[in-house]
Enzyme design. Structure first.
Site, PDB file in Angstrom:
ATOM      1  N   ARG A   7      22.123  20.142  18.030  1.00  0.00           N
ATOM      2  CA  ARG A   7      20.736  20.461  18.379  1.00  0.00           C
ATOM      3  C   ARG A   7      20.333  19.571  19.547  1.00  0.00           C
ATOM      4  O   ARG A   7      20.251  18.351  19.402  1.00  0.00           O
ATOM      5  CB  ARG A   7      19.842  20.230  17.157  1.00  0.00           C
ATOM      6  CG  ARG A   7      18.415  20.692  17.310  1.00  0.00           C
ATOM      7  CD  ARG A   7      17.658  20.544  15.987  1.00  0.00           C
ATOM      8  NE  ARG A   7      16.288  21.028  16.104  1.00  0.00           N
ATOM      9  CZ  ARG A   7      15.260  20.284  16.525  1.00  0.00           C
ATOM     10  NH1 ARG A   7      15.463  19.020  16.862  1.00  0.00           N
ATOM     11  NH2 ARG A   7      14.047  20.803  16.612  1.00  0.00           N
ATOM     12  N   LYS A  14      17.473  10.619  21.063  1.00  0.00           N
ATOM     13  CA  LYS A  14      16.886   9.768  20.027  1.00  0.00           C
ATOM     14  C   LYS A  14      16.813   8.312  20.492  1.00  0.00           C
ATOM     15  O   LYS A  14      17.620   7.849  21.304  1.00  0.00           O
ATOM     16  CB  LYS A  14      17.699   9.866  18.729  1.00  0.00           C
ATOM     17  CG  LYS A  14      17.643  11.255  18.060  1.00  0.00           C
ATOM     18  CD  LYS A  14      16.339  11.500  17.342  1.00  0.00           C
ATOM     19  CE  LYS A  14      16.197  12.927  16.824  1.00  0.00           C
ATOM     20  NZ  LYS A  14      16.981  13.178  15.617  1.00  0.00           N
TER      21      LYS A  14
END
Length: 258
Positions: free
Chosen positions: A239, A203
């Site tokens: 994840r 991210k």
């Protein structure tokens, strides 16, 4: 949870797995590297992403799910009942819905009828707008309250509570500091009593905290650091894009923690 985005525009790996044969190979590699489940998605939910039709989503994911059916546990990353129904027919065990069962009123019934697992995630706004000045008084308490409400909603719709996991939605309508605060106080999310999914892999917050204010992704090293921290604070499912490296890091972390 290994990520297989069968999309041209996902924030980190958009286009890498758009061809079915590449997505199939990636899913098999992730399973071999130690992924417990592989998450297949046909619609990008990156900041600013535009929605796609159910037909387009199905064209992307069905060939992949057909090829790997029975080889490994799979989940379907979708908010659409039609896509979830077909994926479950092809063996998907979990529906990973970034809208927390808010987008499609038929989706809870599909999950309940199949007695499938479901992950409900917090997102402020929608992908097109979620990063436009997200605001909270207390991000952790507000996210926890939202997830508790969606848990109750899912159970009221006939989904068994032991089939539900929750995701605080790292990067989905949160600032850099809000993302880190969610992991810092992840025990408050875990206190809901359901398995917690954390998706911090690659991210942009991880790139920005390392000094690049314009970063759109983060490096593997920072992803692993965030994953291990989340694990230590109660995350059940991580994840990730890079399965092998995360499995190794978590195996070492578990040995250290004991």
């Amino acid at each position: 949870m290994g990520i297989v985005n069968v999309t041209p525009d996902s924030f980190f790996d958009g286009g890498v797995h758009l061809r079915a044969e590449d997505a199939i190979a990636a899913a098999r590699r992730m399973a071999a590297e130690g992924a417990t489940i592989v998450d297949v998605g046909g619609e990008s939910t990156r900041p600013g992403a535009e929605p796609v039709s159910a037909d387009q989503e199905l064209r992307r994911v069905v060939p992949v799910l057909e090829a790997i059916a029975g080889e490994m546990p799979t989940s379907i990353d979708t908010a659409k009942a039609e896509v979830a129904r077909r994926a479950i027919e092809l063996g998907a065990e979990l529906v990973n819905d970034v809208t927390a069962l808010r987008a499609d009123p038929e989706l809870p019934g599909v999950v309940a009828e199949a007695d499938a697992y479901v992950c409900v995630m917090h997102m402020q706004g929608e992908p097109r707008t979620m990063q436009l000045e997200p605001r909270y008084d207390d991000v952790v308490s507000e996210v926890a309250a939202f997830l508790e409400e969606r848990l109750r909603f899912a159970v009221d719709q006939g989904i068994r509570e032991d089939r539900i996991c929750v995701d605080p939605g790292i990067g989905f309508g949160k600032t850099l500091e809000q993302n880190f605060e969610l992991v810092r106080r992840l025990d408050e999310i875990a206190a809901i009593g359901r398995p917690v999914v954390v998706g911090f892999s690659r991210k942009s917050s991880l790139g920005r905290v390392l000094g690049d204010p314009e970063a759109t992704t983060g490096p593997l090293s920072a992803s692993i650091a965030a994953a291990v921290t989340a694990y230590e604070r109660g995350a059940t499912i991580l994840r990730v894009h890079d399965v092998k490296e995360h499995v190794e890091a978590l195996t070492a972390a578990r040995a250290v923690v004991g």
